[in-house]
Write a protein that holds these residues in place. Structure first.
Motif, PDB file in Angstrom:
ATOM      1  N   ARG A   7      40.495 186.708 119.169  1.00 52.15           N
ATOM      2  CA  ARG A   7      40.908 185.406 118.609  1.00 52.15           C
ATOM      3  C   ARG A   7      39.961 184.294 119.060  1.00 52.15           C
ATOM      4  O   ARG A   7      39.602 183.428 118.286  1.00 52.15           O
ATOM      5  CB  ARG A   7      42.341 185.081 119.039  1.00 52.15           C
ATOM      6  N   GLU A   8      39.547 184.342 120.326  1.00 52.51           N
ATOM      7  CA  GLU A   8      38.642 183.322 120.849  1.00 52.51           C
ATOM      8  C   GLU A   8      37.268 183.398 120.180  1.00 52.51           C
ATOM      9  O   GLU A   8      36.733 182.396 119.725  1.00 52.51           O
ATOM     10  CB  GLU A   8      38.489 183.485 122.360  1.00 52.51           C
ATOM     11  N   ASP A  11      37.692 182.679 116.421  1.00 50.22           N
ATOM     12  CA  ASP A  11      38.485 181.490 116.132  1.00 50.22           C
ATOM     13  C   ASP A  11      39.587 181.818 115.117  1.00 50.22           C
ATOM     14  O   ASP A  11      39.733 181.173 114.098  1.00 50.22           O
ATOM     15  CB  ASP A  11      37.593 180.354 115.620  1.00 50.22           C
ATOM     16  N   ASP A  13      43.431 182.156 114.065  1.00 52.36           N
ATOM     17  CA  ASP A  13      44.712 181.492 114.275  1.00 52.36           C
ATOM     18  C   ASP A  13      45.734 182.478 114.843  1.00 52.36           C
ATOM     19  O   ASP A  13      45.739 183.659 114.497  1.00 52.36           O
ATOM     20  CB  ASP A  13      45.205 180.947 112.927  1.00 52.36           C
ATOM     21  N   SER A  33      28.650 188.678 117.249  1.00 54.40           N
ATOM     22  CA  SER A  33      30.057 188.493 117.602  1.00 54.40           C
ATOM     23  C   SER A  33      30.522 189.558 118.589  1.00 54.40           C
ATOM     24  O   SER A  33      31.298 189.268 119.500  1.00 54.40           O
ATOM     25  CB  SER A  33      30.937 188.540 116.350  1.00 54.40           C
TER      26      SER A  33
END
Length: 77
Positions: A7-8, A11, A13, A33
């Motif tokens: 999630r970090e 990004d 939700d 990533s």
């Protein structure tokens, strides 16, 4: 922890569901990533040290395979 790190890095939700079987491909993770994810995991999990030489593609197919890799790495630490 792997889901929080995903999630970090991406990004994502909190409302978006990420399950153990969620593939990294479905989350559109690219090599940059994945590298960032590894750094976040190392920073946030005590005792986790990831050796790039030991990384195999099958460790990063899904959220579940990442968790399995982390568990294995911590046991061998």
């Amino acid at each position: 922890m792997a889901i929080a790190a995903l999630r970090e890095v991406l990004d994502i939700d909190e409302m978006e569901e990420i399950l153990p079987e969620t593939t990294l491909e479905s989350l559109s993770l690219d090599s940059t990533s994945i590298f960032e994810l590894l750094m976040v995991l190392e920073d946030n999990i005590d005792g986790l040290s990831i050796d790039p030489e030991d990384i195999e593609p099958e460790y990063f197919e899904s959220v579940e395979t990442i968790v399995d890799y982390i568990d294995k790495s911590l046991v061998n630490a």
